[in-house]
Design a protein around this motif. Structure first.
Motif, PDB file in Angstrom:
ATOM      1  N   UNK A 339       0.842  -1.199   0.000  1.00 36.59           N
ATOM      2  CA  UNK A 339       0.000   0.000   0.000  1.00 36.59           C
ATOM      3  C   UNK A 339       0.878   1.251   0.000  1.00 36.59           C
ATOM      4  N   UNK A 340       0.211   2.382  -0.125  1.00 39.02           N
ATOM      5  CA  UNK A 340       0.882   3.685  -0.006  1.00 39.02           C
ATOM      6  C   UNK A 340       0.134   4.493   1.044  1.00 39.02           C
ATOM      7  N   UNK A 341       0.893   5.054   1.987  1.00 37.78           N
ATOM      8  CA  UNK A 341       0.287   5.919   3.001  1.00 37.78           C
ATOM      9  C   UNK A 341       0.512   7.373   2.619  1.00 37.78           C
ATOM     10  N   UNK A 342      -0.377   8.228   3.088  1.00 32.46           N
ATOM     11  CA  UNK A 342      -0.139   9.671   2.908  1.00 32.46           C
ATOM     12  C   UNK A 342       1.049  10.071   3.755  1.00 32.46           C
ATOM     13  N   UNK A 343       1.869  10.960   3.196  1.00 34.21           N
ATOM     14  CA  UNK A 343       3.010  11.446   3.980  1.00 34.21           C
ATOM     15  C   UNK A 343       2.562  12.112   5.269  1.00 34.21           C
ATOM     16  N   UNK A 344       1.407  12.785   5.228  1.00 33.59           N
ATOM     17  CA  UNK A 344       0.985  13.579   6.392  1.00 33.59           C
ATOM     18  C   UNK A 344       0.551  12.731   7.584  1.00 33.59           C
ATOM     19  N   UNK A 345       0.166  11.463   7.367  1.00 33.04           N
ATOM     20  CA  UNK A 345      -0.193  10.643   8.540  1.00 33.04           C
ATOM     21  C   UNK A 345       0.500   9.273   8.538  1.00 33.04           C
ATOM     22  N   UNK A 346       1.566   9.149   7.737  1.00 29.51           N
ATOM     23  CA  UNK A 346       2.219   7.837   7.604  1.00 29.51           C
ATOM     24  C   UNK A 346       2.710   7.298   8.948  1.00 29.51           C
ATOM     25  N   UNK A 347       3.354   8.154   9.734  1.00 28.15           N
ATOM     26  CA  UNK A 347       3.904   7.674  11.005  1.00 28.15           C
ATOM     27  C   UNK A 347       2.782   7.151  11.904  1.00 28.15           C
ATOM     28  N   UNK A 348       1.704   7.910  11.983  1.00 27.44           N
ATOM     29  CA  UNK A 348       0.582   7.533  12.848  1.00 27.44           C
ATOM     30  C   UNK A 348      -0.046   6.200  12.377  1.00 27.44           C
ATOM     31  N   UNK A 349      -0.334   6.103  11.083  1.00 29.30           N
ATOM     32  CA  UNK A 349      -1.029   4.903  10.587  1.00 29.30           C
ATOM     33  C   UNK A 349      -0.105   3.686  10.638  1.00 29.30           C
ATOM     34  N   UNK A 378       5.607  10.617 -10.709  1.00 24.82           N
ATOM     35  CA  UNK A 378       4.641   9.517 -10.902  1.00 24.82           C
ATOM     36  C   UNK A 378       3.461  10.058 -11.695  1.00 24.82           C
ATOM     37  N   UNK A 379       3.392   9.683 -12.974  1.00 31.63           N
ATOM     38  CA  UNK A 379       2.373  10.297 -13.829  1.00 31.63           C
ATOM     39  C   UNK A 379       1.459   9.279 -14.490  1.00 31.63           C
ATOM     40  N   UNK A 380       1.606   8.011 -14.163  1.00 33.80           N
ATOM     41  CA  UNK A 380       0.751   6.992 -14.779  1.00 33.80           C
ATOM     42  C   UNK A 380      -0.677   7.167 -14.264  1.00 33.80           C
ATOM     43  N   UNK A 381      -1.636   7.434 -15.136  1.00 38.04           N
ATOM     44  CA  UNK A 381      -2.976   7.777 -14.640  1.00 38.04           C
ATOM     45  C   UNK A 381      -3.611   6.709 -13.748  1.00 38.04           C
ATOM     46  N   UNK A 382      -3.401   5.412 -14.080  1.00 37.74           N
ATOM     47  CA  UNK A 382      -4.100   4.389 -13.296  1.00 37.74           C
ATOM     48  C   UNK A 382      -3.305   3.904 -12.086  1.00 37.74           C
ATOM     49  N   UNK A 383      -2.116   4.441 -11.908  1.00 38.20           N
ATOM     50  CA  UNK A 383      -1.356   4.100 -10.703  1.00 38.20           C
ATOM     51  C   UNK A 383      -1.853   5.034  -9.613  1.00 38.20           C
ATOM     52  N   UNK A 384      -2.594   4.492  -8.677  1.00 40.28           N
ATOM     53  CA  UNK A 384      -3.237   5.333  -7.681  1.00 40.28           C
ATOM     54  C   UNK A 384      -2.331   5.556  -6.476  1.00 40.28           C
ATOM     55  N   UNK A 385      -2.137   6.818  -6.172  1.00 40.16           N
ATOM     56  CA  UNK A 385      -1.329   7.194  -5.014  1.00 40.16           C
ATOM     57  C   UNK A 385      -2.114   8.211  -4.204  1.00 40.16           C
ATOM     58  N   UNK A 386      -1.865   8.298  -2.901  1.00 36.54           N
ATOM     59  CA  UNK A 386      -2.494   9.372  -2.135  1.00 36.54           C
ATOM     60  C   UNK A 386      -2.108  10.724  -2.751  1.00 36.54           C
ATOM     61  N   UNK A 387      -3.020  11.668  -2.630  1.00 34.87           N
ATOM     62  CA  UNK A 387      -2.847  12.942  -3.309  1.00 34.87           C
ATOM     63  C   UNK A 387      -1.978  13.896  -2.482  1.00 34.87           C
ATOM     64  N   UNK A 388      -0.723  13.526  -2.283  1.00 36.78           N
ATOM     65  CA  UNK A 388       0.215  14.373  -1.545  1.00 36.78           C
ATOM     66  C   UNK A 388       1.571  14.294  -2.229  1.00 36.78           C
ATOM     67  N   UNK A 389       2.415  15.263  -1.978  1.00 36.67           N
ATOM     68  CA  UNK A 389       3.719  15.258  -2.651  1.00 36.67           C
ATOM     69  C   UNK A 389       4.629  14.135  -2.128  1.00 36.67           C
ATOM     70  N   UNK A 390       4.477  13.824  -0.840  1.00 33.04           N
ATOM     71  CA  UNK A 390       5.261  12.715  -0.276  1.00 33.04           C
ATOM     72  C   UNK A 390       4.300  11.602   0.137  1.00 33.04           C
ATOM     73  N   UNK A 391       4.596  10.391  -0.294  1.00 31.38           N
ATOM     74  CA  UNK A 391       3.824   9.227   0.166  1.00 31.38           C
ATOM     75  C   UNK A 391       4.818   8.194   0.697  1.00 31.38           C
ATOM     76  N   UNK A 392       4.302   7.249   1.471  1.00 31.02           N
ATOM     77  CA  UNK A 392       5.152   6.183   2.021  1.00 31.02           C
ATOM     78  C   UNK A 392       4.669   4.827   1.498  1.00 31.02           C
ATOM     79  N   UNK A 393       5.440   4.142   0.642  1.00 28.44           N
ATOM     80  CA  UNK A 393       5.145   2.738   0.409  1.00 28.44           C
ATOM     81  C   UNK A 393       5.160   2.024   1.768  1.00 28.44           C
ATOM     82  N   UNK A 394       4.132   1.226   2.026  1.00 26.57           N
ATOM     83  CA  UNK A 394       4.001   0.539   3.317  1.00 26.57           C
ATOM     84  C   UNK A 394       3.523  -0.883   3.008  1.00 26.57           C
TER      85      UNK A 394
END
Ligand SMILES: Cc1cc2nc3c(=O)[nH]c(=O)nc-3n(C[C@H](O)[C@H](O)[C@H](O)COP(=O)(O)OP(=O)(O)OC[C@H]3O[C@@H](n4cnc5c(N)ncnc54)[C@H](O)[C@@H]3O)c2cc1C
Length: 473
Positions: A339-349, A378-394
């Protein structure tokens, strides 16, 4: 599939009389009187192999397996399967974890004969989709070149990773492997051969990259190349807890200290966890990295774990593969959750999820991948990532020490709970995970991009024969 086991299936999957071949290049409806050159194997051994994958959780025997050696054969098979009402799944190296390359009672199309590397130019390579990344890298390195993004394991097929994304240690700089694609040769679910790119059949180009093989099978890819560095020096930095690991990872990312920045939480062998930052620096032999400057102000506890030629470094996972094959754990169930976590709450989650795990849930060689990356490339349209500049693969990389099926089923059920938690916190699934997803789950996952995939499916695989293992439609 040995030649004496290959049979033209006149009974049950009757081939020759019933093929209705739409002609190539989109003139659908025209009939091709040629009998197809379909070599299908329906023996127990071939079907049993195609009923398994690296996950060893789902078993779905196909009715037959075929091994096409050209795009035209793939087109023939797809048109014929459509007439027969049979589902079809492409299979690269079978490293999916939850039956995604299977077609229960349908046809599995083994692409391992499509491995030609056609052309290597200074900025690109043209390669068949069944080729393995390891072979591709070896060929490009001979010319001093390399794909900008490599997965941590190179035993995956080009088509297999382009169908899902393909993330690696350089994704923060270069995006995913699907972002490196310049052109794709494909065969749609209707059996039409096409070349697509940003400027030709662009909607298909977008629907096929990370599109979970729902509209077309990739037969050939033109991929970006860059100059390969000569060497890679790797560092391992250790931390007492997740918070201090996260702080240093963010700092290292912000300051662009390393060419590759990853990290993990790993079982410490005594029921607890080790928290580690894993980083790599590329260099040429004339200019070795300055360790002191690179590591200044980061964790006190650090070591240089390797200093290898670029190709050897890229292939380092092969050592673990060898070990896991020899102790049998490569063949155990692998209920992974990526999965990918949002950078803004990655530590918490991540902290909440890890608090609910024990090291037995992962196995002695398992790990929780956890690191920040920028999403700018990361510009592939169907590759879904949280909508933040930094994300965490988890990623929960579970490598159980036993083949216990009940344990695997329990972990798959837990994956569902963890995924629901991650999703409710704005995280995203990386769809190579082992958990059941309903059509509604997928619609939610793709969100604003769902119409792109749904419409492409409707247009290019209207009979819905491709890749049933995801249960998307
Ligand atoms: C040990 C290990 C390490 C991994 N490391 C990484 C990593 O670092 N980064 C990462 O991103 N992923 C990683 N993965 C996940 C991997 O990228 C995916 O599981 C990938 O799909 C597997 O490729 P494959 O060739 O084995 O495909 P398969 O398992 O054979 O197929 C996977 C899916 O792709 C489809 N497919 C295969 N070939 C084609 C084609 N030519 N055209 C269209 N669809 C096709 C199949 O139908 C199926 O749905 C890892 C997996 C393993 C087992």
């Amino acid at each position: 599939m040995t030649p004496n086991r290959r049979t033209l299936l006149h009974a049950g999957v009757s081939v020759t009389a019933t093929l209705a071949s739409a002609s190539l290049a989109g003139q659908s409806g025209a009939r091709d009187p040629r009998p197809p050159k379909l070599l299908l194997a329906d023996d127990a051994e071939s079907c049993a192999a195609a009923a398994q994958d690296f996950g060893h959780i789902i078993q779905r025997p196909p009715r037959a397996v075929c091994k096409p050696s050209s795009s035209a054969e793939i087109a023939d098979i797809l048109r014929w399967a459509r007439e027969q009402g049979l589902k079809v799944a492409a299979r690269g190296q079978g490293h999916a974890t939850y039956g995604r390359a299977m077609a229960g009672d349908g046809i599995v199309m083994d692409l391992s004969a499509l491995t030609v590397i056609h052309r290597i130019e200074p900025d690109r390579v043209v390669v068949d989709a069944g080729a393995i990344w390891h072979a591709l890298l070896e060929a490009t390195l001979a010319k001093g070149l390399a794909p900008p993004v490599l997965t941590n394991y190179l035993g995956l097929s080009v088509g297999g990773t382009l169908a899902v994304g393909g993330i690696g240690g350089s994704s923060s700089r270069h995006g995913l492997q699907t972002d490196q694609v310049l052109e794709l040769d494909i065969v749609t679910g209707e059996g039409v051969e096409l070349t697509c790119s940003r400027s030709a059949h662009a909607e298909l180009f977008d629907a096929v990259r990370a599109g979970l093989a729902q509209c077309a099978i990739i037969t050939r890819a033109t991929l970006r190349l860059m100059r390969a560095p000569e060497r890679v020096r790797r560092y391992l930095l250790s931390y007492p807890d997740l918070a201090s690991l996260t702080a240093d990872q963010r700092r290292a990312l912000d300051e662009a200290r390393f060419d590759q920045l990853q990290g993990a939480v790993v079982p410490d062998g005594a029921g607890g966890w080790r928290y580690q930052l894993e980083a790599g620096v590329f260099y040429d032999s004339s200019s070795a990295p300055d360790d002191k400057t690179l590591l200044a102000g980061l964790a006190d506890k650090h070591e240089t774990v390797s200093d290898l030629a670029f190709g050897d470094d890229a292939n380092a996972f092969a050592k673990l593969e060898k070990l896991l094959r020899s102790n049998g754990q490569w063949f155990n169930p692998h209920p992974w959750l990526l999965s990918y976590l949002r950078g803004s709450n990655a530590l918490e989650i991540a902290s909440e999820v890890i608090a609910g795990l024990n090291s037995d849930d992962l196995g002695p060689f398992g790990r929780i991948t956890y690191y920040p990356m920028f999403t700018d490339s990361c510009r592939t349209p169907l590759l879904r990532l949280p909508d933040e500049r930094i994300v965490f693969p988890f990623n929960l990389i579970r490598i159980p020490s036993s083949a216990d099926k009940e344990n695997a089923d329990r972990q798959v059920a837990r994956n569902r709970c963890v995924y629901d938690h991650i999703r409710s916190a704005g995280g995203m699934l990386y769809p190579v995970s082992a958990l059941g997803m309903s059509s509604q789950d997928w619609a939610d996952h793709f969100g604003p991009r769902w119409p792109l995939l749904r419409e492409a499916r409707r247009r290019h695989d209207p009979a819905g024969i491709l890749t049933p293992g995801y249960d998307l439609f």
